[in-house]
Design a protein around this motif. Structure first.
Motif, PDB file in Angstrom:
ATOM      1  N   THR A  42       6.690  11.281  -8.812  1.00  0.00           N
ATOM      2  CA  THR A  42       5.622  11.882  -8.364  1.00  0.00           C
ATOM      3  C   THR A  42       4.419  10.979  -8.814  1.00  0.00           C
ATOM      4  O   THR A  42       4.374  10.240  -9.530  1.00  0.00           O
ATOM      5  CB  THR A  42       5.271  13.390  -9.235  1.00  0.00           C
ATOM      6  OG1 THR A  42       5.314  12.800 -10.537  1.00  0.00           O
ATOM      7  CG2 THR A  42       6.014  14.262  -9.005  1.00  0.00           C
ATOM      8  N   ARG A  43       3.371  11.124  -7.930  1.00  0.00           N
ATOM      9  CA  ARG A  43       2.257  10.178  -7.924  1.00  0.00           C
ATOM     10  C   ARG A  43       1.178  10.616  -8.850  1.00  0.00           C
ATOM     11  O   ARG A  43       1.026  11.786  -9.090  1.00  0.00           O
ATOM     12  CB  ARG A  43       1.478   9.960  -6.693  1.00  0.00           C
ATOM     13  CG  ARG A  43       0.404   9.022  -6.758  1.00  0.00           C
ATOM     14  CD  ARG A  43      -0.094   8.523  -5.248  1.00  0.00           C
ATOM     15  NE  ARG A  43      -1.121   7.591  -5.686  1.00  0.00           N
ATOM     16  CZ  ARG A  43      -1.717   7.248  -4.324  1.00  0.00           C
ATOM     17  NH1 ARG A  43      -1.395   7.640  -3.343  1.00  0.00           N
ATOM     18  NH2 ARG A  43      -2.771   6.274  -4.495  1.00  0.00           N
ATOM     19  N   PRO A  62      -1.683   2.845  -7.221  1.00  0.00           N
ATOM     20  CA  PRO A  62      -1.187   3.885  -7.282  1.00  0.00           C
ATOM     21  C   PRO A  62       0.241   3.689  -8.455  1.00  0.00           C
ATOM     22  O   PRO A  62       0.580   2.881  -8.662  1.00  0.00           O
ATOM     23  CB  PRO A  62      -0.649   4.526  -6.077  1.00  0.00           C
ATOM     24  CG  PRO A  62      -0.616   3.396  -5.077  1.00  0.00           C
ATOM     25  CD  PRO A  62      -1.188   2.159  -5.697  1.00  0.00           C
ATOM     26  N   GLU A  63       0.057   4.698  -9.515  1.00  0.00           N
ATOM     27  CA  GLU A  63       1.130   4.627 -10.399  1.00  0.00           C
ATOM     28  C   GLU A  63       1.985   5.934  -9.957  1.00  0.00           C
ATOM     29  O   GLU A  63       1.575   6.919  -9.577  1.00  0.00           O
ATOM     30  CB  GLU A  63       0.436   4.756 -11.896  1.00  0.00           C
ATOM     31  CG  GLU A  63      -0.084   3.704 -12.314  1.00  0.00           C
ATOM     32  CD  GLU A  63      -0.708   3.742 -13.612  1.00  0.00           C
ATOM     33  OE1 GLU A  63      -1.023   4.791 -14.143  1.00  0.00           O
ATOM     34  OE2 GLU A  63      -0.793   2.606 -14.270  1.00  0.00           O
ATOM     35  N   TYR A  64       3.446   5.873 -10.328  1.00  0.00           N
ATOM     36  CA  TYR A  64       4.348   6.966 -10.103  1.00  0.00           C
ATOM     37  C   TYR A  64       4.830   7.332 -11.420  1.00  0.00           C
ATOM     38  O   TYR A  64       5.198   6.397 -12.073  1.00  0.00           O
ATOM     39  CB  TYR A  64       5.199   6.506  -9.049  1.00  0.00           C
ATOM     40  CG  TYR A  64       4.669   6.345  -7.456  1.00  0.00           C
ATOM     41  CD1 TYR A  64       4.456   7.491  -6.844  1.00  0.00           C
ATOM     42  CD2 TYR A  64       4.180   4.972  -7.242  1.00  0.00           C
ATOM     43  CE1 TYR A  64       4.038   7.190  -5.712  1.00  0.00           C
ATOM     44  CE2 TYR A  64       3.463   4.987  -5.968  1.00  0.00           C
ATOM     45  CZ  TYR A  64       3.540   5.835  -5.196  1.00  0.00           C
ATOM     46  OH  TYR A  64       3.011   5.914  -3.915  1.00  0.00           O
ATOM     47  N   TYR A  72      -9.943   8.230 -13.309  1.00  0.00           N
ATOM     48  CA  TYR A  72     -10.951   7.102 -13.217  1.00  0.00           C
ATOM     49  C   TYR A  72     -10.280   5.959 -12.172  1.00  0.00           C
ATOM     50  O   TYR A  72     -10.641   5.014 -11.976  1.00  0.00           O
ATOM     51  CB  TYR A  72     -10.666   6.268 -14.601  1.00  0.00           C
ATOM     52  CG  TYR A  72      -9.354   5.943 -15.172  1.00  0.00           C
ATOM     53  CD1 TYR A  72      -8.658   4.790 -14.610  1.00  0.00           C
ATOM     54  CD2 TYR A  72      -8.423   7.027 -15.880  1.00  0.00           C
ATOM     55  CE1 TYR A  72      -7.219   4.666 -14.788  1.00  0.00           C
ATOM     56  CE2 TYR A  72      -7.104   6.769 -16.077  1.00  0.00           C
ATOM     57  CZ  TYR A  72      -6.628   5.651 -15.762  1.00  0.00           C
ATOM     58  OH  TYR A  72      -5.415   5.280 -16.079  1.00  0.00           O
ATOM     59  N   MET A  73      -9.616   6.394 -11.240  1.00  0.00           N
ATOM     60  CA  MET A  73      -8.792   5.593 -10.396  1.00  0.00           C
ATOM     61  C   MET A  73     -10.271   5.208  -9.328  1.00  0.00           C
ATOM     62  O   MET A  73     -10.959   6.147  -8.847  1.00  0.00           O
ATOM     63  CB  MET A  73      -7.916   6.257  -9.307  1.00  0.00           C
ATOM     64  CG  MET A  73      -6.517   6.260 -10.109  1.00  0.00           C
ATOM     65  SD  MET A  73      -5.272   7.054  -9.085  1.00  0.00           S
ATOM     66  CE  MET A  73      -4.978   5.954  -7.810  1.00  0.00           C
ATOM     67  N   SER A  74     -10.121   3.898  -8.968  1.00  0.00           N
ATOM     68  CA  SER A  74     -11.232   3.262  -7.878  1.00  0.00           C
ATOM     69  C   SER A  74     -10.345   3.106  -6.673  1.00  0.00           C
ATOM     70  O   SER A  74      -9.311   3.460  -6.510  1.00  0.00           O
ATOM     71  CB  SER A  74     -11.912   2.114  -8.429  1.00  0.00           C
ATOM     72  OG  SER A  74     -11.027   1.190  -8.311  1.00  0.00           O
ATOM     73  N   ARG A  75     -11.383   2.943  -5.715  1.00  0.00           N
ATOM     74  CA  ARG A  75     -10.631   2.591  -4.357  1.00  0.00           C
ATOM     75  C   ARG A  75      -9.532   1.655  -4.591  1.00  0.00           C
ATOM     76  O   ARG A  75      -8.453   1.551  -3.456  1.00  0.00           O
ATOM     77  CB  ARG A  75     -11.636   2.262  -3.179  1.00  0.00           C
ATOM     78  CG  ARG A  75     -12.345   3.086  -2.980  1.00  0.00           C
ATOM     79  CD  ARG A  75     -13.421   2.931  -1.721  1.00  0.00           C
ATOM     80  NE  ARG A  75     -14.635   2.119  -2.211  1.00  0.00           N
ATOM     81  CZ  ARG A  75     -15.311   1.408  -1.724  1.00  0.00           C
ATOM     82  NH1 ARG A  75     -15.348   1.692  -0.310  1.00  0.00           N
ATOM     83  NH2 ARG A  75     -16.263   0.874  -2.002  1.00  0.00           N
TER      84      ARG A  75
END
Length: 169
Positions: free
Chosen positions: A113-114, A126-128, A119-122
């Motif tokens: 799952t992602r 991505p972390e899974y 706080y993620m920016s453009r």
């Protein structure tokens, strides 16, 4: 002496507790409010009578619970090829139900799952999240534990409905 089943004892306890709650008028009747210029409406309440009735009911509840605890600790029940006391079955069922809840959560996980964070920016990578166990094995274990719980519950239900013990009221 009265002979009863565990199922009857539990219904009897529930009935005595409801009666106790009905008799217990301390909160509603032990005080009253009245304005200085009005005739007070004083609720009917006799502390000694209520206290004695509650004590009598509490004694009956204690006797029934004690008899139930003794029979649960001493009565042996056959569960498959093992003999267990009723209290051991109850303990085992609680343990298995906790384990079942964990396995239920685990078996519902997706393999990947992602992760989403606020706080993620453009430009963030991505972390899974990945499961670190064999999903099929967990699903099988969930089914096995569920089956064990059901077998214990069926044994306990039969015991509670059929085996009698004595209560001295």
């Amino acid at each position: 002496m009265k002979k009863i089943t565990s199922a009857y004892a539990n219904k009897w306890l529930k009935s005595w507790k409801k009666t106790r709650d009905t008799v217990n008028k301390e909160e509603a009747s032990s005080t009253y409010v009245a304005a200085i210029n009005e005739e007070p409406v004083i609720p009917e309440y006799d502390y000694a009578e209520v206290a004695a009735t509650i004590a009598e009911i509490d004694e009956k509840i204690a006797v029934i619970k004690h008899a139930l605890n003794v029979t649960n600790a001493t009565a042996k029940v056959q569960v498959k090829d093992t003999e267990m006391s009723v209290d051991t079955i109850l303990i085992k069922m609680a343990q298995l139900n906790k384990r079942k809840a964990v396995l239920d959560r685990m078996r519902k996980q997706l393999p990947k799952t992602r992760e989403t964070t606020s706080y993620m920016s453009r430009n963030a990578v991505p972390e899974y999240r990945y499961v670190n166990y064999d999903l099929d094995l967990v699903k099988q274990e969930y089914e096995r534990v569920s089956q064990n719980v059901m077998e214990l519950q069926m044994t306990l239900d039969q015991y509670n409905q059929t085996v009698q013990f004595e209560v001295d009221l």
